[in-house]
Every structure is written in structure tokens, then in C-alpha cells.
Design an enzyme around this catalytic site. Structure first.
Site, short mmCIF file in Angstrom:
data_model
loop_
_atom_site.label_atom_id
_atom_site.label_comp_id
_atom_site.label_asym_id
_atom_site.label_seq_id
_atom_site.Cartn_x
_atom_site.Cartn_y
_atom_site.Cartn_z
N ASN A 1 0.85 -1.19 0.00
CA ASN A 1 0.00 0.00 0.00
C ASN A 1 0.89 1.24 0.00
O ASN A 1 2.12 1.14 -0.03
CB ASN A 1 -0.97 -0.01 1.19
CG ASN A 1 -0.23 -0.15 2.51
OD1 ASN A 1 0.54 0.72 2.92
ND2 ASN A 1 -0.47 -1.27 3.20
N ASP B 1 -4.43 -6.60 4.67
CA ASP B 1 -5.50 -7.47 5.16
C ASP B 1 -5.39 -8.89 4.62
O ASP B 1 -5.84 -9.84 5.25
CB ASP B 1 -6.87 -6.88 4.78
CG ASP B 1 -7.16 -5.57 5.49
OD1 ASP B 1 -6.77 -5.44 6.67
OD2 ASP B 1 -7.74 -4.68 4.86
N LYS C 1 9.76 -16.35 -10.71
CA LYS C 1 9.00 -15.24 -11.27
C LYS C 1 7.89 -15.77 -12.18
O LYS C 1 8.14 -16.61 -13.06
CB LYS C 1 9.92 -14.31 -12.05
CG LYS C 1 9.19 -13.14 -12.70
CD LYS C 1 10.14 -12.27 -13.51
CE LYS C 1 9.37 -11.17 -14.24
NZ LYS C 1 10.26 -10.34 -15.07
N PHE D 1 -5.42 3.16 14.27
CA PHE D 1 -5.60 4.15 13.21
C PHE D 1 -6.62 3.61 12.22
O PHE D 1 -6.69 2.41 11.96
CB PHE D 1 -4.29 4.45 12.50
CG PHE D 1 -3.48 5.55 13.14
CD1 PHE D 1 -3.28 6.75 12.48
CD2 PHE D 1 -2.94 5.37 14.41
CE1 PHE D 1 -2.54 7.76 13.07
CE2 PHE D 1 -2.20 6.39 15.00
CZ PHE D 1 -2.01 7.58 14.33
N LYS E 1 -14.48 0.00 14.17
CA LYS E 1 -13.18 -0.59 14.50
C LYS E 1 -12.87 -0.39 15.98
O LYS E 1 -12.36 -1.30 16.65
CB LYS E 1 -12.08 0.06 13.66
CG LYS E 1 -12.08 -0.36 12.20
CD LYS E 1 -10.91 0.30 11.47
CE LYS E 1 -10.92 -0.08 9.99
NZ LYS E 1 -9.81 0.56 9.24
N LYS F 1 -12.57 -3.94 18.09
CA LYS F 1 -11.21 -4.33 18.43
C LYS F 1 -10.81 -3.93 19.85
O LYS F 1 -9.65 -4.03 20.23
CB LYS F 1 -10.22 -3.76 17.41
CG LYS F 1 -10.53 -4.24 16.00
CD LYS F 1 -9.55 -3.75 14.97
CE LYS F 1 -9.97 -4.23 13.57
NZ LYS F 1 -9.00 -3.90 12.52
#
Length: 398
Positions: free
Chosen positions: A209, A278, A288, A322, A336, A340
Site C-alpha cells: 500500500n 488485510d 517469477k 488508526f 473498529k 477491536k
């Protein structure tokens, strides 16, 4: 906000000297007592009268000028300063201090100081990258001198790269973080995760990301500045770790999970800033993958949810998460927070200008377990980090 604080601003000879005028103005508006020392080359860019008109104090330009009062000025200013800010800091002043040279008012004041000294480098990108300059910075940082990273962008000399003077607003946020902090985290242990994870597809490709790690590193640095013992578990980033932190580098989500779950028991506060993938590939190709056909299908399996697992076993520890979102910010963050078992979540809409990945600012909302919310304006990531730590302490202290 800075009432009762004395800030000495050292202005060196560079084109960014004119930007120091706004820096002095902003510090003065926060009620700081500001004194300006200009090098001989600085006065070729900005007239001392400009700074004197703003800070309402004499501006020192010559070590041997007739004093306004009988005092040894470099000693006097060094003793009364709560902070010395060298902005812009040229390669020359950094090299002088690193080499123990004190041949003008600014360098002698720095040498005589007991207060923190913050250098804000601003110079041509090639000068900033010069190994001698970088070694001087590392040497001074190891001795406790503070540095603020320069910005990257177009230079006055026509080149583009790292070396631009940061915005005065960001510098002031940094200064506030230094002057308003105390050792309020002394005796506390803080675990911080930062950066992205990379999930391999084959030996040359991976899923990841856009996280730069800047926010997590800012939290770790702020906690260190406030006296905490800090462990930083970081994914792959291009940032120098804050001096004093125990740093563990990981690559994948599973590696981060294993390190955090192995370590969390030793810490009082856990701040989960990392952007953890995730999902990961169900199987990683040993060679490869060659291009063939119009489509390539990857089977993904879920990664462990580190924050959720911590929420089940955290006990009396403070857990902060976050939530980087693109829509339904408050709803997703609140979900969240509850699911959590976090004590606080830091929510930010990454589509907003000034709050996305890779930038030096952030715009966040701090949401606590009791439902209270604090909306912060656009701030430097260093400033946001200190506000997060402020609220963590308020939770811990009840």
C-alpha cells in the site's frame, strides 16, 4: 501557547532567510520572547530591521558590536533560551558546530547553550545529500542536537530535490512539541507499529500500500522526546529511525503480527499506526511468474488482525489504532474502535488534501471509547503525534 518561553532564532545566509521572517512572526504571536541572531551572510538577504520590528528585541549581527547593556551576549542569550532554532541552517553552520568551531555570535551562542538546539536545514539538494553534510548531521544528532527534515521540491537554484525550507507553520508545530513537552512519559513503555507491509507474490513482486511510515515514526519520536522507552516495529520505509528507539524491521503482516504479539506484554501503551495488509497470497511462487494469457488469478487468504488480537489480551494496557478511510469515516472508525476493544482510534480521510499518504501533514479525528471526539485541524505529523500522546495520557490518568 508559548508564553514565558524564550526562543533564540539563528538566521543563516541562504535564500530561505526571508521565510524566517514569518517563523519569527508566528512565534511572537504565540507570546514567545523571540531573539534573533543573524550571521554576516544572512544580512545580505534580509535587513535586521525587519526582524527587530517583529520580535521587538535587538537583533544581533556582530559579536563585537557595542552591547546595549553590559552583558556577555552569547552567554546571556544561551542561558536564557528555552530553545535555539537555527533556521535556515546552512551546511556551513552545521559543519561549524560539528567541528567545534565558534567564530561568530550564532556559533558561540550554540556552543554556550544548555537548552535544546533545533537545526532546520535548507540548502541545495546536492549539498544536503553530500556525505560530509550527512555525517555532520548524524554526529550532531547523536550528541542530542535536534533536526527537522527539509522538504522536497523545487529549489530557488532551479533544481528539484530534498533541501527546501519547511513551511513556518510546520516549524512552529515542531517547536511547540519541544517546548510544551515534559518528561510526562518517563517510566512508560510504548510500542509503535509503522509503515506498510509487503505480501510476496513471487520473488520479484508483492502486494502493498502507499503508507510512507511518517506518521508512525512521528509517534515514536514524540514518545521518545517525552521520556518514554520506545520499541518501533516497522515495515519497509525510507526514513531514518528516531535515535533512542529499539527498532525491529519486518516485511510481511505475519512477521509484524509475530513480533507484536511476542512483545506487547512488556509495554504500557500500544499505538498501531502501521498499514497492515488485510490479505496475503495463499501460495508464493518460487520463480517469477511469466506473463501468459489475458488474466492472472491470485488466491488471497486473510492475514491475522493484530489490533483485534491485542484487544482481547491487552488487559490494562492502552491500545490506540488508526483508521485510514475514503468514505464513511466516522462510522467505520467507530466500528473498529468497538470491535477491536481499543481505547482510542485516530481517524483520517486519506482523500483530503493534506491528509493523504506520503505528505508531512495530517488531518485527524481522535475518537475515544467513551464516545468523545476531538477534531484536529491540518497539522504537521509531529504535532498530531504529540496531541495523540496528550490524549493517551488523559485516558491513562483517568
Amino acid at each position: 501557547m508559548l508564553k514565558g518561553k524564550t526562543v533564540v532564532v539563528g538566521v543563516c545566509g541562504g535564500i530561505a532567510a526571508y521565510k524566517a521572517v514569518e517563523l519569527v512572526s508566528r512565534l511572537k504571536k504565540l507570546d514567545a520572547d523571540v531573539h534573533v541572531i543573524m550571521t554576516a551572510n544572512a544580512v545580505k538577504f534580509v535587513a535586521p530591521l525587519t526582524f527587530r520590528s517583529i520580535c521587538h528585541n535587538p537583533v544581533i549581527t556582530d559579536m563585537f558590536e557595542e552591547p546595549k547593556i553590559w552583558d556577555i551576549q552569547h552567554v546571556s542569550l544561551a542561558q536564557k533560551a528555552d530553545l535555539i532554532v537555527v533556521a535556515p541552517a546552512t551546511a556551513n553552520i552545521i559543519g561549524k558546530v560539528a567541528g567545534g568551531i565558534a567564530d561568530d555570535m550564532l556559533s558561540t551562542t550554540i556552543m554556550a547553550a544548555n537548552s535544546p538546539v533545533l537545526f532546520v536545514p535548507a540548502m541545495n539538494d546536492k549539498m544536503y545529500e553530500n556525505p560530509i553534510v550527512q555525517e555532520n548531521i548524524k554526529k550532531l544528532a547523536s550528541l542530542g542536537y535536534l533536526f527537522m527534515e527539509p522538504d522536497t521540491g523545487h529549489m530557488a537554484c532551479g533544481t528539484s530535490g530534498k533541501g527546501r525550507f519547511p513551511s513556518p507553520e510546520r516549524i512552529v508545530d515542531f517547536v511547540k512539541g519541544i517546548l510544551n513537552k515534559s518528561n510526562d512519559y518517563e517510566g512508560l513503555k510504548v510500542l509503535v507499529t509503522a509503515g506498510p507491509t509487503r505480501e510476496p507474490i513471487d520473488p520479484v513482486r508483492y502486494i502493498s500500500n502507499h503508507s510512507s511510515g511518517k506518521m508512525g515514526y512521528a509517534v515514536a519520536k514524540a514518545a521518545l522526546e517525552r521520556g518514554a522507552c520506545v520499541k518501533l516495529v516497522t515495515g519497509p520505509v525510507n526514513i531514518a529511525p528516531p535515535p533512542g528507539a529499539e527498532v525491529v524491521c519486518v516485511t510481511t503482516a505475519v512477521e509484524m503480527h509475530n513480533e507484536v504479539m511476542k512483545s506487547y506484554g512488556d509495554f504500557d501503551i500500544i499505538v498501531m499506526v502501521a498499514a497492515v495488509a488485510d490479505y496475503r497470497c495463499a501460495s508464493v511462487a518460487e520463480r517469477k511468474i511469466k506473463k501468459s494469457g489475458e488474466k492472472l488469478t491470485l488466491e488471497l487468504v486473510k492475514n491475522p488482525d493484530i489490533a483485534a488480537e491485542l484487544g482481547k489480551v491487552k488487559g490494562s494496557r492502552i491500545l490506540v489504532g488508526f483508521s485510514a478511510e475514503t468514505d464513511n469515516l466516522l462510522e467505520n472508525a467507530a466500528l473498529k474502535l468497538a470491535s477491536k476493544n481499543m481505547d482510542m482510534i485516530v481517524a483520517n480521510d486519506v482523500t483530503m488534501e493534506g491528509a493523504g499518504f506520503g505528505v508531512d501533514t495530517n488531518i485527524v479525528k481522535l475518537i475515544k471509547r467513551d464516545g468523545s471526539r476531538i477534531d484536529l485541524p491540518v497539522m504537521s505529523k509531529e504535532g498530531v503525534a504529540h496531541r495523540i500522546l496528550d490524549e493517551v495520557l488523559s485516558i491513562k490518568n483517568g
